[in-house]
Write an enzyme that holds these catalytic residues in place. Structure first.
Site, PDB file in Angstrom:
ATOM      1  N   ILE A 228       0.819  -1.212   0.000  1.00  0.00           N
ATOM      2  CA  ILE A 228       0.000   0.000   0.000  1.00  0.00           C
ATOM      3  C   ILE A 228       0.850   1.259   0.000  1.00  0.00           C
ATOM      4  O   ILE A 228       0.311   2.358  -0.116  1.00  0.00           O
ATOM      5  CB  ILE A 228      -0.947   0.004   1.215  1.00  0.00           C
ATOM      6  CG1 ILE A 228      -0.160  -0.063   2.529  1.00  0.00           C
ATOM      7  CG2 ILE A 228      -1.924  -1.150   1.127  1.00  0.00           C
ATOM      8  CD1 ILE A 228      -1.031  -0.019   3.763  1.00  0.00           C
ATOM      9  N   GLU A 235       8.742   0.011   3.091  1.00  0.00           N
ATOM     10  CA  GLU A 235       7.553  -0.343   2.336  1.00  0.00           C
ATOM     11  C   GLU A 235       6.475  -0.764   3.327  1.00  0.00           C
ATOM     12  O   GLU A 235       6.779  -1.291   4.396  1.00  0.00           O
ATOM     13  CB  GLU A 235       7.836  -1.468   1.334  1.00  0.00           C
ATOM     14  CG  GLU A 235       8.295  -2.764   1.964  1.00  0.00           C
ATOM     15  CD  GLU A 235       8.544  -3.863   0.938  1.00  0.00           C
ATOM     16  OE1 GLU A 235       8.507  -3.550  -0.266  1.00  0.00           O
ATOM     17  OE2 GLU A 235       8.762  -5.015   1.346  1.00  0.00           O
ATOM     18  N   VAL A 236       5.230  -0.534   2.982  1.00  0.00           N
ATOM     19  CA  VAL A 236       4.114  -0.767   3.894  1.00  0.00           C
ATOM     20  C   VAL A 236       3.215  -1.841   3.303  1.00  0.00           C
ATOM     21  O   VAL A 236       2.814  -1.752   2.137  1.00  0.00           O
ATOM     22  CB  VAL A 236       3.312   0.521   4.146  1.00  0.00           C
ATOM     23  CG1 VAL A 236       2.191   0.265   5.148  1.00  0.00           C
ATOM     24  CG2 VAL A 236       4.221   1.633   4.649  1.00  0.00           C
ATOM     25  N   ASP A 355       9.639  16.589   8.424  1.00  0.00           N
ATOM     26  CA  ASP A 355       9.302  16.076   7.088  1.00  0.00           C
ATOM     27  C   ASP A 355       7.790  16.126   6.884  1.00  0.00           C
ATOM     28  O   ASP A 355       7.179  15.144   6.444  1.00  0.00           O
ATOM     29  CB  ASP A 355       9.824  14.653   6.913  1.00  0.00           C
ATOM     30  CG  ASP A 355       9.796  14.204   5.455  1.00  0.00           C
ATOM     31  OD1 ASP A 355       9.730  15.073   4.563  1.00  0.00           O
ATOM     32  OD2 ASP A 355       9.828  12.983   5.197  1.00  0.00           O
TER      33      ASP A 355
END
Length: 777
Positions: A228, A235-236, A355
């Site tokens: 996702i 990374e998810v 950020d």
């Protein structure tokens, strides 16, 4: 002789010469086309393995006489051919008088200079009889032999073939020793941690050490296996609880970046987890639960990962929809204020995000904005030698353009700014500038410029507009405490605000000068910002269900004995130290049920777990586990859901009854007081009248008799109503009813309002139902 000659023509030497001239196709009169250039043997990286497997003879186009490029597989007409496609010089046909034997006519024109004939190319990868098989643990060696190299070209030769073989095949000439070459189809940019993977508890403080540190102990990957989200360092993916399939969470798998060593990787990831865990007790921060080891699977490689709250989408995905421009401004203002409240919570806890951007703002299914991704966040406090604390200044390029302010862009090495312009900057003002650019992007539906530096023409235009507004319209615009209207529709980046006060807040936050830029304190003191109504209160309880932990890791079993000695209960065993839901809603704070609690093992069993396991034990472990672990049946899951729904309904009914019985205005209070005065005879003690002749108390008694709520709840409702009425009657008639204590609010609420049912919200934004809303695009 003449007749015989006519029936059987004599084949003299002159006739053979005429036939040979015919084959050459009038080369003497018409100049032949230039021969095709020989293709170079060096292959570029753009070529694939399919290009390499073709032979040079079939891949070279045949030049034709008329200069038209033909199809490589098509055979040209004999009269049009000027050069044989095989590249072999044609042998001149000699006269029959010069042939000693008939075998001279059987010479093969396809043989090479050595007198041997090259074998035909084949499409399979297996070795032929003339080849020797080279052992390769990753499969058959696809490198051709020297004979095939002479036909296919020097790209398959033994010299330098390692740089031209496709990444999908493992060659003995490949000097790449990185295991990620084989784990990621040759993509050696993704690096793996060396074995053994470090224990996360070695890098965590004692108050947040974990009992379970393995992902597979209590979670499993989603069957769809969808990524996702992905970035340069993580990374998810979606994971589910092993005990409740409806409990879905996000796994943020962390990767090594650049030339990072394993030690630096562990420190960077543990720092991000500690910061995210520290901030997880706020409704505008994405909850982070566990730091776990991720094994090597078909989905991902080994490493570390976070178990986090799963969001519905991020703010950038919301703004890129085509219908975002039709969303009402008051909803956009609501989303902006939610993001600002999350940033203020970070600053109040000593952390600078550094950020901020729409991609790092997640939205829940209820429309609540939550900050995420604390990968480059840091504590901004700096303690001096004299004991004073000040803001720690930063240096270097941090953040993402265009959300990074100009003072940060001076550190960008690509811009080649002089070192005299590279000065330390305040990380808190970095967050304020990023928040201002997010607000401008949120309203205008476009990024105002690509980079916040004078090399970007759009930024130069914005900076000139900023200075012109101050010079000609509002000279005191940058002064602290000045709340005059901001820029209007004559400025492109202020046109769609349709509110001069809102544009003032946006431009003050995005001030190119950090010395006069809005701080978070200035923002929350701004009258317009205070007037913005949101659909969620900052003090509301974070409605996130914590994962259940029923299985512990062998490394974490020793922590069970230490967990009892800590005054703060561990959040890993079902207790929520952040004020949210427990992993099991039936558990009170600080207690553990037999289902979720971890039994303290005996010392002998602890020693056995640290012994190395044999291959037989590893092979038999699935069968032993299947024989001892009972399966989770559908009846148990249905019973658990019914119990949870029953508890939710009971609490909701209690809140609704309490909301109906409490007077909501001074008129209701006077009405109740007049009824008391009519039914009592003692006018001296008002508090006694309210206690003895309270109609609300009678109503609470009737509710108790009908069995709708428990007697203890009714008594507490009556006591609170009596206290409220006593204060309202003895005081002024227009005194408002005091709000409930946030610590006593109910954690159960509907999807449209995350507050309690007993306190009326200022505004309710039905993000899921309002036509034209952001969630209906």
């Amino acid at each position: 002789m003449t007749v015989a000659t006519e029936k059987t023509p004599h084949k003299s030497s002159s006739m053979f010469k005429l036939f040979s001239n015919k084959l050459r196709g009038n080369n003497d009169s018409t100049p032949a086309a230039a021969p095709a250039p020989v293709p170079t043997k060096k292959l570029t990286k753009a070529h694939t393995s399919a290009h390499i497997s073709r032979s040079a003879s079939t891949n070279t186009p045949h030049p034709l006489r008329n200069g038209v490029t033909g199809i490589p597989s098509a055979s040209p007409a004999p009269r049009q051919m000027t050069r044989r496609s095989t590249g072999v010089t044609p042998t001149m046909v000699k006269s029959s008088k010069q042939l000693s034997t008939l075998t001279a006519h059987n010479s093969n024109p396809f043989r090479n200079k050595n007198g041997t004939i090259s074998s035909a190319s084949h499409t399979h990868n297996g070795p032929t009889n003339s080849q020797h098989m080279v052992y390769n643990p990753y499969g058959i060696n696809n490198r051709p032999t020297e004979t095939q190299s002479s036909v296919r070209g020097s790209s398959y030769s033994r010299h330098g073939s390692g740089s031209h073989i496709s990444s999908g095949s493992a060659s003995s000439t490949n000097n790449n020793t990185d295991l990620s070459f084989y784990m990621h189809d040759g993509d050696n940019k993704i690096r793996m941690l060396p074995l053994p993977i470090a224990d996360p508890n070695e890098f965590l403080p004692d108050d947040i050490k974990q009992v379970s540190i393995h992902l597979s102990d209590n979670f499993s990957f989603d069957k769809d296996n969808k990524t996702i989200g992905s970035g340069g360092s993580s990374e998810v993916r979606i994971v589910r609880s092993n005990y409740r399939s409806k409990d879905v969470y996000a796994l943020k798998k962390l990767n090594m970046i650049y030339d990072e060593t394993p030690e630096k990787f562990y420190k960077r990831c543990s720092k991000e987890f500690i910061i995210a865990k520290q901030l997880s007790n706020n409704i505008h921060i994405t909850s982070t639960f566990y730091l776990v080891k991720v094994p090597t699977t078909i989905y991902t490689t080994r490493g570390w990962g976070f178990i986090m709250e799963l969001g519905s989408k991020d703010l950038f995905q919301l703004m890129e929809k085509s219908g975002w421009k039709n969303v009402p401004l008051h909803e956009k203002f609501c989303l902006f204020k939610q993001v600002a409240q999350g940033v203020k919570f970070c600053h109040d806890n000593g952390i600078a995000h550094r950020d901020l951007k729409p991609e790092n703002v997640l939205l829940s299914k209820d429309g609540v904005c939550k900050l995420t991704d604390f990968g480059i966040s840091d504590w901004y406090h700096k303690e001096n030698e004299d004991g004073t604390i000040e803001v720690k200044q930063n240096a270097g390029m941090i953040g993402s353009p265009p959300y990074a302010p100009p003072e940060v862009m001076y550190w960008d090495a690509k811009k080649k700014y002089p070192t005299s312009m590279q000065k330390p900057y305040d990380p808190l003002k970095l967050d304020c500038y990023s928040l201002g650019i997010i607000f401008i992007t949120l309203i205008n539906n476009i990024i105002p410029f690509f980079e916040s530096c004078n090399m970007d023409p759009k930024f130069r235009e914005y900076e000139n507009s900023y200075n012109n507004f101050i010079r000609y319209q509002n000279k005191n615009f940058r002064q602290k405490g000045t709340y005059k209207p901001g820029p209007g529709s004559e400025y492109m980046l202020a046109r769609r605000f349709k509110n001069a006060d809102a544009s003032r807040v946006a431009w003050r936050l995005a001030d190119p000068d950090p010395e006069t830029r809005y701080t978070m304190e200035d923002l929350f003191n701004d009258p317009w910002f205070q007037s913005v109504e949101t659909c969620v209160d900052v003090n509301d309880v974070n409605l996130v269900r914590h994962p259940q932990i029923k299985k512990t890791s062998s490394e974490g079993i020793n922590l069970v004995n230490a967990a009892d000695a800590h005054p703060i209960p561990s959040p890993m065993v079902g207790t929520d130290t952040n004020g949210g839901l427990h992993s099991d809603s039936e558990n009170p704070a600080g207690t553990h049920t037999t289902e979720e609690s971890v039994e303290t093992p005996k010392p002998a069993s602890i020693r056995e777990l640290h012994k190395p396991r044999s291959m037989v034990d590893i092979a038999e472990s699935p069968m032993k586990k299947a024989a001892t672990t009972p399966l989770f049946t559908l009846d148990e899951e249905a019973k658990e859901e019914r119990d949870h729904e029953q508890e939710t309904n009971t609490t909701a009914e209690a809140d609704n009854e309490k909301a109906q019985t409490v007077p909501t205005s001074a008129v209701d209070t006077n009405e109740f007081a007049s009824k008391e005065n009519a039914t009592t005879t003692d006018n001296d003690n008002v508090n006694t009248k309210a206690t003895t002749a309270d109609p609300t108390t009678q109503q609470g008694a009737e509710i108790t008799e009908t069995g709708s709520i428990a007697g203890s709840i009714s008594a507490s409702i009556s006591a609170s109503i009596t206290a409220s009425m006593s204060g309202s009657v003895s005081g002024a008639a227009t005194a408002p009813i005091p709000r409930r204590d946030p610590s006593n609010r109910s954690i159960h609420s509907n999807a449209t309002s995350t507050g309690t049912a007993g306190r009326k919200k200022k505004v309710v934004h039905h993000h899921m139902e309002v036509p034209g809303s952001a969630f209906q695009i």
